[in-house]
Motif scaffolding. Structure first.
Motif, PDB file in Angstrom:
ATOM      1  N   GLY A 254       0.831  -1.190   0.000  1.00 39.05           N
ATOM      2  CA  GLY A 254       0.000   0.000   0.000  1.00 39.05           C
ATOM      3  C   GLY A 254       0.867   1.242   0.000  1.00 39.05           C
ATOM      4  O   GLY A 254       1.981   1.259  -0.530  1.00 39.05           O
ATOM      5  N   SER A 255       0.383   2.326   0.611  1.00 37.61           N
ATOM      6  CA  SER A 255       1.121   3.587   0.630  1.00 37.61           C
ATOM      7  C   SER A 255       2.056   3.661   1.821  1.00 37.61           C
ATOM      8  O   SER A 255       1.786   3.100   2.887  1.00 37.61           O
ATOM      9  CB  SER A 255       0.144   4.769   0.668  1.00 37.61           C
ATOM     10  N   LEU A 256       3.160   4.346   1.608  1.00 41.64           N
ATOM     11  CA  LEU A 256       4.130   4.612   2.667  1.00 41.64           C
ATOM     12  C   LEU A 256       4.265   6.125   2.768  1.00 41.64           C
ATOM     13  O   LEU A 256       4.598   6.792   1.787  1.00 41.64           O
ATOM     14  CB  LEU A 256       5.479   3.965   2.330  1.00 41.64           C
ATOM     15  N   GLN A 257       4.003   6.675   3.940  1.00 41.49           N
ATOM     16  CA  GLN A 257       3.979   8.125   4.104  1.00 41.49           C
ATOM     17  C   GLN A 257       5.107   8.574   5.008  1.00 41.49           C
ATOM     18  O   GLN A 257       5.299   8.032   6.104  1.00 41.49           O
ATOM     19  CB  GLN A 257       2.622   8.568   4.670  1.00 41.49           C
ATOM     20  N   PHE A 258       5.870   9.558   4.481  1.00 39.98           N
ATOM     21  CA  PHE A 258       6.965  10.153   5.253  1.00 39.98           C
ATOM     22  C   PHE A 258       6.531  11.525   5.758  1.00 39.98           C
ATOM     23  O   PHE A 258       5.855  12.260   5.022  1.00 39.98           O
ATOM     24  CB  PHE A 258       8.219  10.291   4.389  1.00 39.98           C
ATOM     25  N   PRO A 259       6.898  11.899   7.003  1.00 37.88           N
ATOM     26  CA  PRO A 259       7.690  11.112   7.958  1.00 37.88           C
ATOM     27  C   PRO A 259       6.910   9.943   8.538  1.00 37.88           C
ATOM     28  O   PRO A 259       5.698  10.016   8.698  1.00 37.88           O
ATOM     29  CB  PRO A 259       8.052  12.136   9.027  1.00 37.88           C
ATOM     30  N   CYS A 295      18.630  11.947   8.614  1.00 35.23           N
ATOM     31  CA  CYS A 295      18.647  13.408   8.523  1.00 35.23           C
ATOM     32  C   CYS A 295      17.275  14.001   8.215  1.00 35.23           C
ATOM     33  O   CYS A 295      17.127  15.223   8.136  1.00 35.23           O
ATOM     34  CB  CYS A 295      19.648  13.860   7.466  1.00 35.23           C
ATOM     35  N   GLY A 296      16.275  13.165   8.025  1.00 40.24           N
ATOM     36  CA  GLY A 296      14.939  13.633   7.708  1.00 40.24           C
ATOM     37  C   GLY A 296      14.614  13.596   6.232  1.00 40.24           C
ATOM     38  O   GLY A 296      13.453  13.792   5.840  1.00 40.24           O
ATOM     39  N   GLU A 297      15.618  13.372   5.391  1.00 38.09           N
ATOM     40  CA  GLU A 297      15.372  13.245   3.960  1.00 38.09           C
ATOM     41  C   GLU A 297      14.868  11.841   3.645  1.00 38.09           C
ATOM     42  O   GLU A 297      14.879  10.938   4.496  1.00 38.09           O
ATOM     43  CB  GLU A 297      16.652  13.559   3.181  1.00 38.09           C
ATOM     44  N   VAL A 328      22.213   5.974   4.150  1.00 40.35           N
ATOM     45  CA  VAL A 328      22.109   6.278   5.579  1.00 40.35           C
ATOM     46  C   VAL A 328      23.362   7.002   6.066  1.00 40.35           C
ATOM     47  O   VAL A 328      23.301   7.877   6.938  1.00 40.35           O
ATOM     48  CB  VAL A 328      21.873   4.977   6.384  1.00 40.35           C
ATOM     49  N   ALA A 329      24.523   6.667   5.483  1.00 35.25           N
ATOM     50  CA  ALA A 329      25.779   7.315   5.872  1.00 35.25           C
ATOM     51  C   ALA A 329      25.890   8.732   5.320  1.00 35.25           C
ATOM     52  O   ALA A 329      26.877   9.428   5.622  1.00 35.25           O
ATOM     53  CB  ALA A 329      26.951   6.480   5.395  1.00 35.25           C
ATOM     54  N   GLY A 330      24.945   9.162   4.521  1.00 33.74           N
ATOM     55  CA  GLY A 330      24.940  10.537   4.028  1.00 33.74           C
ATOM     56  C   GLY A 330      25.584  10.742   2.676  1.00 33.74           C
ATOM     57  O   GLY A 330      25.775  11.896   2.261  1.00 33.74           O
ATOM     58  N   ILE A 331      25.938   9.687   1.973  1.00 33.94           N
ATOM     59  CA  ILE A 331      26.560   9.832   0.648  1.00 33.94           C
ATOM     60  C   ILE A 331      25.500  10.269  -0.348  1.00 33.94           C
ATOM     61  O   ILE A 331      24.428   9.683  -0.447  1.00 33.94           O
ATOM     62  CB  ILE A 331      27.225   8.504   0.212  1.00 33.94           C
ATOM     63  N   ARG A 332      25.810  11.285  -1.144  1.00 37.39           N
ATOM     64  CA  ARG A 332      24.863  11.864  -2.079  1.00 37.39           C
ATOM     65  C   ARG A 332      24.712  10.956  -3.310  1.00 37.39           C
ATOM     66  O   ARG A 332      25.555  10.079  -3.578  1.00 37.39           O
ATOM     67  CB  ARG A 332      25.307  13.262  -2.509  1.00 37.39           C
ATOM     68  N   PRO A 333      23.637  11.145  -4.103  1.00 39.85           N
ATOM     69  CA  PRO A 333      23.350  10.211  -5.219  1.00 39.85           C
ATOM     70  C   PRO A 333      24.475  10.054  -6.228  1.00 39.85           C
ATOM     71  O   PRO A 333      24.748   8.925  -6.678  1.00 39.85           O
ATOM     72  CB  PRO A 333      22.106  10.830  -5.854  1.00 39.85           C
ATOM     73  N   GLY A 334      25.164  11.144  -6.632  1.00 37.50           N
ATOM     74  CA  GLY A 334      26.227  11.019  -7.631  1.00 37.50           C
ATOM     75  C   GLY A 334      27.367  10.140  -7.161  1.00 37.50           C
ATOM     76  O   GLY A 334      27.701   9.132  -7.798  1.00 37.50           O
ATOM     77  N   PRO A 335      28.022  10.489  -6.040  1.00 34.80           N
ATOM     78  CA  PRO A 335      29.089   9.621  -5.519  1.00 34.80           C
ATOM     79  C   PRO A 335      28.590   8.215  -5.168  1.00 34.80           C
ATOM     80  O   PRO A 335      29.333   7.241  -5.305  1.00 34.80           O
ATOM     81  CB  PRO A 335      29.571  10.369  -4.268  1.00 34.80           C
ATOM     82  N   LEU A 336      27.345   8.126  -4.701  1.00 37.88           N
ATOM     83  CA  LEU A 336      26.798   6.815  -4.369  1.00 37.88           C
ATOM     84  C   LEU A 336      26.783   5.909  -5.593  1.00 37.88           C
ATOM     85  O   LEU A 336      27.141   4.720  -5.508  1.00 37.88           O
ATOM     86  CB  LEU A 336      25.396   6.988  -3.785  1.00 37.88           C
ATOM     87  N   MET A 337      26.390   6.437  -6.733  1.00 40.13           N
ATOM     88  CA  MET A 337      26.379   5.638  -7.972  1.00 40.13           C
ATOM     89  C   MET A 337      27.783   5.168  -8.333  1.00 40.13           C
ATOM     90  O   MET A 337      27.982   4.038  -8.805  1.00 40.13           O
ATOM     91  CB  MET A 337      25.784   6.444  -9.122  1.00 40.13           C
ATOM     92  N   ALA A 363      12.254  19.801   3.591  1.00 35.63           N
ATOM     93  CA  ALA A 363      12.339  21.174   4.068  1.00 35.63           C
ATOM     94  C   ALA A 363      12.407  22.156   2.905  1.00 35.63           C
ATOM     95  O   ALA A 363      11.739  23.197   2.903  1.00 35.63           O
ATOM     96  CB  ALA A 363      13.548  21.340   4.984  1.00 35.63           C
ATOM     97  N   SER A 364      13.210  21.829   1.896  1.00 32.18           N
ATOM     98  CA  SER A 364      13.349  22.722   0.745  1.00 32.18           C
ATOM     99  C   SER A 364      12.595  22.211  -0.486  1.00 32.18           C
ATOM    100  O   SER A 364      12.596  22.878  -1.525  1.00 32.18           O
ATOM    101  CB  SER A 364      14.836  22.875   0.394  1.00 32.18           C
ATOM    102  N   ARG A 365      11.964  21.056  -0.359  1.00 30.92           N
ATOM    103  CA  ARG A 365      11.287  20.387  -1.483  1.00 30.92           C
ATOM    104  C   ARG A 365      12.235  20.257  -2.690  1.00 30.92           C
ATOM    105  O   ARG A 365      11.852  20.479  -3.835  1.00 30.92           O
ATOM    106  CB  ARG A 365      10.018  21.136  -1.892  1.00 30.92           C
ATOM    107  N   THR A 366      13.457  19.867  -2.399  1.00 36.12           N
ATOM    108  CA  THR A 366      14.467  19.703  -3.440  1.00 36.12           C
ATOM    109  C   THR A 366      14.728  18.216  -3.657  1.00 36.12           C
ATOM    110  O   THR A 366      14.935  17.462  -2.690  1.00 36.12           O
ATOM    111  CB  THR A 366      15.785  20.401  -3.060  1.00 36.12           C
TER     112      THR A 366
END
Length: 480
Positions: A254-259, A295-297, A328-337, A363-366
């Motif tokens: 079904g649906s998963l709602q954040f937070p 981090c809330g993202e 979870v460790a905070g690595i951003r999408p580019g380096p993560l790939m 928070a920033s809807r980014t």
């Protein structure tokens, strides 16, 4: 109990000529049909099912050859009459059959042992079967076991003794060694010939070379057993692949709602679905994932690995676990790939994969995202949709040291994101992925109450039968 066979028994009446000719014709046609099937059967030595089918065809041909030989012997005993056009054609067929099978009639021989005169009579075919020169003369019943395999000598002796003493018919099979060292499997059938007093006067037997027949039967058994083992292995592997996939993919339905804690308004409404291929045995490496980060993202990702079965699902499990850990460790999408590319390239079982990885900051809807040879996310806003402009990124595992760009998109409340694998928009490998059908659903998405309803709309549209590949779709709606 004495046998009913006597030396002065009347000869059986021969069958009618037309009956034998008809049977030979039907046998001829049936053998031709089976031979055609055998020629069309798969010859790939790596295909167990093809080997099994061909072995069955070979066995059927052997049986039909034997039937044709026996019918030919019946015909030889009929009165000679002028041959018409049909009989000319039949004779030509028999000649062709004899050439192609190595002289069919030579595979059946006969023998008679006269116990009163010690005379022994062998047919020419029996000499040929056993590889014995006619100049050497026939073998007596006492000499016959000397050319039989040691393991089979006891059976032959017992059958002959029962025939001569108790009048029982002989029906047994033995392995015999020719003078040239070749082993032939011979089936022997015989009966005692009794005189008027009921005493055994002689024994006659028909010996048939069944070596090729038994070889074909053995090939059928072996290929059937091999095929059954492979089928059992495939079923086991499929079960393991399904269990592994179910263990790795997100457990939520079904649906998963954040937070997730429900503290405050819904920032992100997420729903996803896995669409299996038409061939349920092919479990691929498609995945989807949604994860709330410390981090809330929020992490959103979908991907696809080449291959099927346990290999693909185990690689998918490894990749998805690494993706979650690095996110979870905070690595951003580019380096993560880039890290996933290195992981896949150096794994024990190298594979290629495509993926899209997104991080959403409520928070920033980014939306920050990167992709590796994967269809770009689709953004729907105000009843229309379009594909996001993808940052550069090659397939995972394709090259060493690849770098992956990262893009950012500003989202608005009510925006809808669709992430999917390419199997969703194409039915087979020959087709190009076409997102126009997805984009055409924009009006229906605008009217949907939540992300789950949007997923149901996608499944209704793209869940048709005949899909060659499995697929995943994820829908994320931005909250107010």
């Amino acid at each position: 109990m004495p046998s009913h066979v006597f030396a002065d028994r009347p000869a059986p009446q021969p069958p009618e000529r037309g009956t034998v000719d008809a049977l030979i014709t039907r046998t001829r046609r049936l053998r031709g049909d089976v031979d055609a099937v055998r020629r069309d059967a798969a010859t790939d030595e790596d295909d167990p099912q093809g080997r099994w089918q061909r072995a069955l065809c070979d066995l059927a041909v052997h049986h039909l050859d034997d039937l044709g030989a026996h019918l030919g012997q019946l015909k030889e005993g009929l009165p000679q009459e002028p041959l018409d056009a049909f009989e000319d054609e039949l004779a030509e067929y028999e000649a062709d059959s004899a050439r192609s099978t190595g002289s069919l009639l030579s595979r059946v021989g006969s023998a008679e042992w006269n116990l009163l005169t010690d005379e022994v009579s062998w047919s020419d075919e029996l000499y040929q079967i056993l590889g014995r020169s006619p100049q050497s003369g026939p073998m007596s019943l006492d000499e016959l076991p000397s050319i039989v395999f040691a393991e089979d000598q006891g059976l032959l002796t017992a059958l002959v003794t029962d025939c001569l003493v108790d009048g029982r018919p002989i029906d047994g099979e033995f392995r015999m060694v020719r003078p040239d060292g070749r082993v032939r499997t011979v089936h022997m059938m015989g009966e005692p010939v009794l005189d008027s007093d009921g005493s055994t006067a002689a024994m006659w037997a028909v010996l048939r070379d069944v070596s090729d027949l038994r070889r074909s039967q053995r090939a059928v058994r072996e290929t059937r057993d091999s095929l059954q083992r492979l089928q059992h292995f495939a079923q086991t592997e499929h079960r393991l692949a399904v269990e592994l996939q179910e263990a790795v993919l997100p457990p939520w339905r079904g649906s998963l709602q954040f937070p997730l804690d429900g503290d405050g308004p819904t920032a992100l409404d997420v729903a996803a679905h896995y669409l299996p291929s038409a061939n349920s045995a092919l479990i691929g490496g498609d995945w989807y994932d949604a994860l709330q980060l410390p981090c809330g993202e929020s992490l959103l990702s979908v991907g696809d690995l080449t291959g099927h079965g346990v290999t693909a699902t185990s690689a998918m499990a490894m990749l998805l676990g690494a993706l979650r850990g690095m996110a979870v460790a905070g690595i951003r999408p580019g380096p993560l790939m880039a890290h996933l590319n290195q992981l896949l390239e150096t794994s024990v079982q190298p594979a290629l994969g495509s993926a899209v990885c997104c991080r959403y900051d409520p928070a920033s809807r980014t939306l920050s995202w990167a992709q590796a040879g994967h269809p770009a996310p689709l953004l729907f806003r105000n009843g229309t949709g379009h594909a996001l402009t993808p940052p550069s990124g090659v397939l995972l595992g394709a090259t060493s040291g690849a770098e992956y760009e990262q893009a950012e998109v500003q989202l608005l409340p009510g925006d809808l994101l669709i992430l999917h694998t390419d199997g969703l928009t194409r039915r087979n490998a020959a087709e190009e992925g076409d997102t126009n059908r997805l984009l055409a659903l924009a009006p229906r998405f605008a009217e949907a109450r939540d992300a789950q309803e949007c997923v149901r709309t996608v499944v209704e549209t793209f869940g048709e039968d005949g899909r060659e590949h499995d697929a995943c779709v994820m829908v994320a709606r931005i909250g107010v």
